[in-house]
Design a protein around this motif. Sequence first.
Motif: not given
Length: 445
Positions: A74, A76-77, A257, A264, A383, A386-387, A390
């Motif tokens: 996480f 990475y986020l 986002g 993703q 972030s 990808n959040l 993810k």
Amino acid sequence: MSTAADHSSSEPVSYKGWAGIKRAFGTPSALTMMLLGFGSGLPFLLIASSTLSTRLRDVGLDLGSIGLISLASFFYLLKFAWAPLIDRYAFPLTAFLGRRRSWLLAAQVVVAISLAALAFVQPQLGVSELVVWVLVASLAGATQDSAVDAYRIEIAPPSAQAALAATYTLGYRIGLIVAGAGALYLAEFGDWTQAYLVMAALMALPIAATLLSREPVAPVMTVARKVDFFGAFWQPFTSFFSANGLALGLGLLLFVGLFKFPDQVIGVMAGPFYLDSGYTKADIATVSKLYGVWTGIAGAFAGGLAVAAFGFRRTLFLAAIMVALSNLAFLLMAQNPSEIWAFYAAITADNLSQGFAGTVLVAFMSSLTDRNFTATQYALLVSLANLPGKFVGGASGYIVEATSYSTFFLLSALTVVPTLLLLAWLWGRIREASQPQDVAGAHAP
């Protein structure tokens, strides 16, 4: 290897179209960006995506556990949380290299150490040690990404970002080939320990690039007040909303986002899906990690050309549609298990769309950043990109087990609808890269 002056924003150089991309490749900074991109791409699959999940499935872990373990990456986020430190200070132990390279070297060394440690982890006996090293590796990998992104943005004007995004993507995708196809081949004909040790050794390439390249020239501070320690954390955010206004700023953040959500959300399940469909690790390496990544590179260059030719609005729309529709291509594999032609068809659609959308999104996000806070604002945007996917991806194993792979792919494609509705609202408010920029380089309404 490169200088910050290679692409000075004061130089009357055009980076539009194919000629612009060739010009970007011809600069000394191009090789540096390719090697730094390689360093960013190499660890990602090994700690946060399909190579790790394939390894875990290969040793017998269930899909639910694999999905949950993926959340260990996480960092990475959340890299925007410490990106202000990267913008404001040099890393203490390597400060002699300068602000950007000091963080790069420290992060790259930790990534290499973490990959070597993961080589000796045995997840079938327990996942605690694996999770710890994935956490360390993702923290270092995310830090490396923030420093590389800031470096790339600071050596080129906004009009060059599509071309440099394609240049960076070439190195990044080669890193994915090595960490995907290379690691799987090594695991198939050797073992996972050998695969991860080789990957750790290959981090020597971006480390060498960092040591041999020159530090970018720091941008001239244009904000009214001096940025102190606390200001380094809050001024990047106030700058973004001051430039765009609250409503547009929130709309842009939400759009970023949602943009790649369909892609993703299925990432964690890709490796297990390939194995469950009857393909060997060698099949996966050849089709997904080798052929697929080169297909993605082609898509990336197509995205760079499209942005230069048509601007952001139309290419963002096209990219969003491509990402959603490419998920439906996996239905071919679900309905034709073990058929190699179905694997190639699905991977062609998926990687072309991912490469195209990735370059378009990188160029768009780069154009939104204030160069006084490059690392922080870009890290926040990445972030956000990808959040959402993810976190949903963390539960994707349970969704598949409760329904089916086919239903999962269909539902993931339908998630593009909110993105398209938001893009319709933003359409007249998005300013193209060729239009005049304000201090922040943001898109005013």
